[in-house]
Design a protein around this motif. Structure first.
Motif, PDB file in Angstrom:
ATOM      1  N   PRO A  74      -0.208  10.296   8.741  1.00  0.00           N
ATOM      2  CA  PRO A  74       0.880  10.556   7.798  1.00  0.00           C
ATOM      3  C   PRO A  74       2.218   9.989   8.250  1.00  0.00           C
ATOM      4  CG  PRO A  74      -0.419  12.539   8.192  1.00  0.00           C
ATOM      5  CD  PRO A  74      -0.873  11.513   9.191  1.00  0.00           C
ATOM      6  N   GLY A  75       2.417   9.857   9.556  1.00  0.00           N
ATOM      7  CA  GLY A  75       3.689   9.352  10.046  1.00  0.00           C
ATOM      8  C   GLY A  75       3.999   7.951   9.562  1.00  0.00           C
ATOM      9  N   TRP A  76       2.954   7.188   9.263  1.00  0.00           N
ATOM     10  CA  TRP A  76       3.179   5.816   8.819  1.00  0.00           C
ATOM     11  C   TRP A  76       3.778   5.747   7.424  1.00  0.00           C
ATOM     12  CZ3 TRP A  76       3.005   1.365  11.423  1.00  0.00           C
ATOM     13  CH2 TRP A  76       2.437   1.399  12.695  1.00  0.00           C
ATOM     14  N   LEU A  77       3.676   6.864   6.691  1.00  0.00           N
ATOM     15  CA  LEU A  77       4.252   6.869   5.349  1.00  0.00           C
ATOM     16  C   LEU A  77       5.775   6.798   5.389  1.00  0.00           C
ATOM     17  CD1 LEU A  77       2.004   9.604   3.715  1.00  0.00           C
ATOM     18  CD2 LEU A  77       1.793   7.125   3.476  1.00  0.00           C
ATOM     19  N   SER A  78       6.351   7.079   6.577  1.00  0.00           N
ATOM     20  CA  SER A  78       7.811   7.114   6.678  1.00  0.00           C
ATOM     21  C   SER A  78       8.399   5.804   7.210  1.00  0.00           C
ATOM     22  CB  SER A  78       8.238   8.263   7.590  1.00  0.00           C
ATOM     23  OG  SER A  78       7.694   8.084   8.887  1.00  0.00           O
ATOM     24  N   ILE A  79       7.605   4.728   7.246  1.00  0.00           N
ATOM     25  CA  ILE A  79       8.126   3.449   7.716  1.00  0.00           C
ATOM     26  C   ILE A  79       9.207   2.964   6.748  1.00  0.00           C
ATOM     27  CG2 ILE A  79       7.577   1.031   8.189  1.00  0.00           C
ATOM     28  CD1 ILE A  79       4.799   1.903   8.993  1.00  0.00           C
ATOM     29  N   PRO A  80      10.410   2.723   7.227  1.00  0.00           N
ATOM     30  CA  PRO A  80      11.510   2.314   6.342  1.00  0.00           C
ATOM     31  C   PRO A  80      11.316   0.897   5.815  1.00  0.00           C
ATOM     32  CG  PRO A  80      12.310   3.159   8.465  1.00  0.00           C
ATOM     33  CD  PRO A  80      10.851   2.892   8.610  1.00  0.00           C
ATOM     34  N   PRO A  81      11.998   0.568   4.735  1.00  0.00           N
ATOM     35  CA  PRO A  81      11.952  -0.805   4.193  1.00  0.00           C
ATOM     36  C   PRO A  81      12.734  -1.754   5.093  1.00  0.00           C
ATOM     37  CG  PRO A  81      13.521   0.524   2.964  1.00  0.00           C
ATOM     38  CD  PRO A  81      12.823   1.462   3.904  1.00  0.00           C
ATOM     39  N   PRO A  82      12.553  -3.072   4.934  1.00  0.00           N
ATOM     40  CA  PRO A  82      13.239  -4.051   5.793  1.00  0.00           C
ATOM     41  C   PRO A  82      14.761  -3.915   5.789  1.00  0.00           C
ATOM     42  CG  PRO A  82      11.477  -5.105   4.553  1.00  0.00           C
ATOM     43  CD  PRO A  82      11.596  -3.724   4.017  1.00  0.00           C
ATOM     44  N   GLN A  83      15.353  -3.576   4.645  1.00  0.00           N
ATOM     45  CA  GLN A  83      16.817  -3.484   4.579  1.00  0.00           C
ATOM     46  C   GLN A  83      17.365  -2.365   5.461  1.00  0.00           C
ATOM     47  OE1 GLN A  83      14.764  -3.363   1.963  1.00  0.00           O
ATOM     48  NE2 GLN A  83      15.292  -1.730   0.509  1.00  0.00           N
ATOM     49  N   VAL A 125       0.858  -1.183   0.000  1.00  0.00           N
ATOM     50  CA  VAL A 125       0.000   0.000   0.000  1.00  0.00           C
ATOM     51  C   VAL A 125       0.893   1.232   0.000  1.00  0.00           C
ATOM     52  CG1 VAL A 125      -1.839   1.251   1.181  1.00  0.00           C
ATOM     53  CG2 VAL A 125      -1.744  -1.243   1.335  1.00  0.00           C
ATOM     54  N   GLN A 126       0.699   2.092  -0.991  1.00  0.00           N
ATOM     55  CA  GLN A 126       1.468   3.332  -1.110  1.00  0.00           C
ATOM     56  C   GLN A 126       2.974   3.074  -0.993  1.00  0.00           C
ATOM     57  OE1 GLN A 126       0.014   6.477   1.385  1.00  0.00           O
ATOM     58  NE2 GLN A 126      -2.113   6.205   0.773  1.00  0.00           N
ATOM     59  N   GLU A 127       3.438   2.078  -1.723  1.00  0.00           N
ATOM     60  CA  GLU A 127       4.850   1.703  -1.807  1.00  0.00           C
ATOM     61  C   GLU A 127       5.409   1.207  -0.476  1.00  0.00           C
ATOM     62  OE1 GLU A 127       7.006   4.984  -3.401  1.00  0.00           O
ATOM     63  OE2 GLU A 127       6.048   4.875  -5.371  1.00  0.00           O
ATOM     64  N   LYS A 128       4.528   0.777   0.429  1.00  0.00           N
ATOM     65  CA  LYS A 128       4.940   0.196   1.694  1.00  0.00           C
ATOM     66  C   LYS A 128       4.439  -1.240   1.763  1.00  0.00           C
ATOM     67  CE  LYS A 128       6.822   3.999   3.036  1.00  0.00           C
ATOM     68  NZ  LYS A 128       8.292   4.126   3.125  1.00  0.00           N
ATOM     69  N   ASP A 129       5.284  -2.151   2.250  1.00  0.00           N
ATOM     70  CA  ASP A 129       4.926  -3.565   2.360  1.00  0.00           C
ATOM     71  C   ASP A 129       4.645  -3.915   3.817  1.00  0.00           C
ATOM     72  OD1 ASP A 129       5.341  -3.881  -0.362  1.00  0.00           O
ATOM     73  OD2 ASP A 129       7.458  -4.414  -0.099  1.00  0.00           O
ATOM     74  N   PHE A 130       3.521  -4.589   4.043  1.00  0.00           N
ATOM     75  CA  PHE A 130       3.139  -5.029   5.372  1.00  0.00           C
ATOM     76  C   PHE A 130       2.968  -6.544   5.379  1.00  0.00           C
ATOM     77  CE2 PHE A 130       1.532  -0.696   4.879  1.00  0.00           C
ATOM     78  CZ  PHE A 130       2.077  -0.073   6.005  1.00  0.00           C
ATOM     79  N   ARG A 131       3.581  -7.199   6.351  1.00  0.00           N
ATOM     80  CA  ARG A 131       3.515  -8.663   6.440  1.00  0.00           C
ATOM     81  C   ARG A 131       2.177  -9.090   7.045  1.00  0.00           C
ATOM     82  NH1 ARG A 131       7.523 -12.657   7.144  1.00  0.00           N
ATOM     83  NH2 ARG A 131       6.520 -14.684   6.779  1.00  0.00           N
ATOM     84  N   LEU A 132       1.555 -10.136   6.440  1.00  0.00           N
ATOM     85  CA  LEU A 132       0.325 -10.680   6.992  1.00  0.00           C
ATOM     86  C   LEU A 132       0.172 -12.147   6.617  1.00  0.00           C
ATOM     87  CD1 LEU A 132      -2.902  -9.660   5.045  1.00  0.00           C
ATOM     88  CD2 LEU A 132      -0.623  -9.520   4.053  1.00  0.00           C
ATOM     89  N   ARG A 133      -0.672 -12.831   7.380  1.00  0.00           N
ATOM     90  CA  ARG A 133      -1.002 -14.237   7.092  1.00  0.00           C
ATOM     91  C   ARG A 133      -2.494 -14.415   7.277  1.00  0.00           C
ATOM     92  NH1 ARG A 133       2.104 -19.375   9.683  1.00  0.00           N
ATOM     93  NH2 ARG A 133       3.695 -18.525   8.261  1.00  0.00           N
ATOM     94  N   ILE A 134      -3.122 -15.101   6.319  1.00  0.00           N
ATOM     95  CA  ILE A 134      -4.563 -15.354   6.369  1.00  0.00           C
ATOM     96  C   ILE A 134      -4.791 -16.863   6.451  1.00  0.00           C
ATOM     97  CG2 ILE A 134      -6.776 -15.091   5.180  1.00  0.00           C
ATOM     98  CD1 ILE A 134      -5.618 -12.608   3.826  1.00  0.00           C
ATOM     99  N   SER A 135      -5.492 -17.287   7.500  1.00  0.00           N
ATOM    100  CA  SER A 135      -5.799 -18.712   7.684  1.00  0.00           C
ATOM    101  C   SER A 135      -7.287 -18.935   7.439  1.00  0.00           C
ATOM    102  CB  SER A 135      -5.429 -19.166   9.103  1.00  0.00           C
ATOM    103  OG  SER A 135      -4.048 -18.964   9.348  1.00  0.00           O
ATOM    104  N   LEU A 184      -9.145  -4.630   1.854  1.00  0.00           N
ATOM    105  CA  LEU A 184      -8.160  -4.365   2.900  1.00  0.00           C
ATOM    106  C   LEU A 184      -7.184  -3.281   2.465  1.00  0.00           C
ATOM    107  CD1 LEU A 184      -7.031  -5.098   5.682  1.00  0.00           C
ATOM    108  CD2 LEU A 184      -5.643  -6.862   4.570  1.00  0.00           C
ATOM    109  N   ARG A 185      -6.820  -3.309   1.198  1.00  0.00           N
ATOM    110  CA  ARG A 185      -5.944  -2.252   0.675  1.00  0.00           C
ATOM    111  C   ARG A 185      -6.605  -0.882   0.820  1.00  0.00           C
ATOM    112  NH1 ARG A 185      -4.195  -5.129  -4.300  1.00  0.00           N
ATOM    113  NH2 ARG A 185      -2.062  -5.851  -3.992  1.00  0.00           N
ATOM    114  N   THR A 186      -7.890  -0.819   0.495  1.00  0.00           N
ATOM    115  CA  THR A 186      -8.616   0.449   0.593  1.00  0.00           C
ATOM    116  C   THR A 186      -8.644   0.951   2.032  1.00  0.00           C
ATOM    117  OG1 THR A 186     -10.020  -0.183  -1.276  1.00  0.00           O
ATOM    118  CG2 THR A 186     -10.815   1.598   0.139  1.00  0.00           C
ATOM    119  N   ILE A 187      -8.895   0.022   2.970  1.00  0.00           N
ATOM    120  CA  ILE A 187      -8.907   0.396   4.387  1.00  0.00           C
ATOM    121  C   ILE A 187      -7.536   0.930   4.801  1.00  0.00           C
ATOM    122  CG2 ILE A 187      -9.157  -0.481   6.739  1.00  0.00           C
ATOM    123  CD1 ILE A 187     -11.143  -2.540   5.602  1.00  0.00           C
ATOM    124  N   LEU A 188      -6.469   0.265   4.358  1.00  0.00           N
ATOM    125  CA  LEU A 188      -5.117   0.691   4.717  1.00  0.00           C
ATOM    126  C   LEU A 188      -4.784   2.060   4.129  1.00  0.00           C
ATOM    127  CD1 LEU A 188      -3.141  -2.663   4.382  1.00  0.00           C
ATOM    128  CD2 LEU A 188      -3.597  -1.381   6.470  1.00  0.00           C
TER     129      LEU A 188
END
Length: 381
Positions: free
Chosen positions: A96-105, A28-38, A84-88
């Protein structure tokens, strides 16, 4: 459904043959979030369980009911992922602060840099891995700390650095720089200030310092007690600590005037703003040369109690007022009562017999009624 899901969300894949467990990332917006759906065996979404990384869980904290509702009403997993993407997207726009979450590296590189520098030099790091403090010890054993605030695009983007220093902190940075580069530059800076801190350490140890109450490594001023309601304010030059300090004598005129005369009379022993070593003894310290120039002995913890100099204000009956100490003194030798500048200013301004010229108020001492003046108290921002 699997092919469609993989096409819509290439970072989400099935972990089992039954295709009931999907794991990966949602972008979402060039940010990756880890999730698992069972999913249950019957693949009913209303009974599905959603497992999120801590960032995603925090982001969806206020949207849990909506997510559960979408799980119950979505026709299939692909539809749910799209919703879910729309909600995110909505959640990210509201935070807005969440837009600055750095990538895993970002995190893996940061851990590597800390390991290379040494974990023993890490004083603090926040839960977001954005702010950390590094320790540094100079050759005299003094401990120093530098605060480093990392940007989301670190190391391509230079971090913000701050420390308790009497001079501006200048850190050279390139995209190839690391925490070790910051630490090594910081060490060079504190080593260059070693002589400055040695001068102040001696003053702090062998005199009664009235101000600042709790000096930091950034403070270059010391107000030293000379006697009851008499003191001298010294400003040490961080880059030239052995030079003659800027001096300002504070107290009643009948006490200050002889000290000022001695100070001025002995100034011919050195050129203006010259090295103190040209005064009397090149091996003497700044403090000792100050004693020689003024021809006095400063009271010290070894000879006097600090309470001898902590005379309360004659108006508010307190010693410290917003960190200020009494620095206005009645010039009548028979009185000599000290006051806070702010207290005396407000007192005189309220008397009908007082008069004001520009920022100076003229009136009478609250104790002996002799003439007394005070400048307007400077308002702190």
């Amino acid at each position: 459904m699997t092919d469609t899901l993989l096409k819509e969300s290439p970072l989400l894949v099935a972990l089992d043959k039954e295709k009931t467990v999907y794991d990966g990332f949602i972008s979402v917006q060039e940010k990756d979030f880890r999730l698992r759906i069972s999913l249950p065996p019957d693949h009913q979404l209303k009974k599905a369980k959603l497992h999120c990384c801590w960032q995603l869980k925090q982001l969806l904290k206020n949207y849990q009911d909506i997510v559960k509702q979408r799980l119950r009403h979505s026709s299939d997993l692909v539809s749910f992922i799209l919703e879910l993407r729309t909600i995110l997207e909505v959640a990210l726009k509201s935070q807005p602060g969440w837009l600055s979450i750095p990538p895993p590296q970002y995190y893996s590189q940061l851990i590597t840099e800390i390991e290379d520098l040494g974990w023993n030099k890490l004083l603090f790091i926040d839960t977001d891995f954005h702010t950390l403090q590094l320790s540094a010890e100079d050759s005299s054993g003094r401990q120093h700390a530098i605060t480093v605030k990392l940007k989301p695009k670190y190391p391509a983007e230079a971090p913000e650095c701050s420390a308790d220093l009497p001079v501006p902190l200048a850190i050279t940075w390139t995209p190839q720089s690391t925490l070790a580069h910051i630490h090594s530059q910081f060490l060079l800076i504190v080593e260059a200030l070693a002589e400055f801190w040695a001068v102040l350490d001696e003053i702090d140890e062998h005199t009664w310092v009235l101000e600042p109450e709790k000096p930091t490594r950034a403070d270059s001023m010391r107000r030293i007690a000379i006697g009851n309601s008499v003191s001298i304010k010294l400003e040490i030059d961080p880059r030239h600590p052995k030079m003659l300090p800027e001096c300002c004598l504070l107290g009643a005129e009948h006490v200050v005037t002889p000290l000022r005369n001695k100070l001025n009379a002995n100034m011919h022993l050195c050129a203006s703003r010259s090295d103190f070593s040209s005064l009397r003894n090149p091996d003497c310290s700044v403090l000792q040369n100050m004693k020689d120039v003024m021809e006095i002995e400063f009271p010290s913890p070894a000879t006097h109690e600090k309470s001898s100099f902590s005379v309360e204000c004659g108006i508010c009956y307190a010693y410290r007022l917003d960190s200020a100490i009494p620095d206005q003194v009645c010039n009548d030798p028979r009185c000599g009562q000290p006051f806070h500048q702010a207290c005396l200013y407000e007192w005189l301004r309220g008397l009908p017999t007082s008069r004001q010229s520009f920022n100076v108020v003229f009136g009478e001492c609250p104790y002996c009624n002799k003439p007394i003046t005070v400048k307007m108290a400077i308002q702190k921002p």
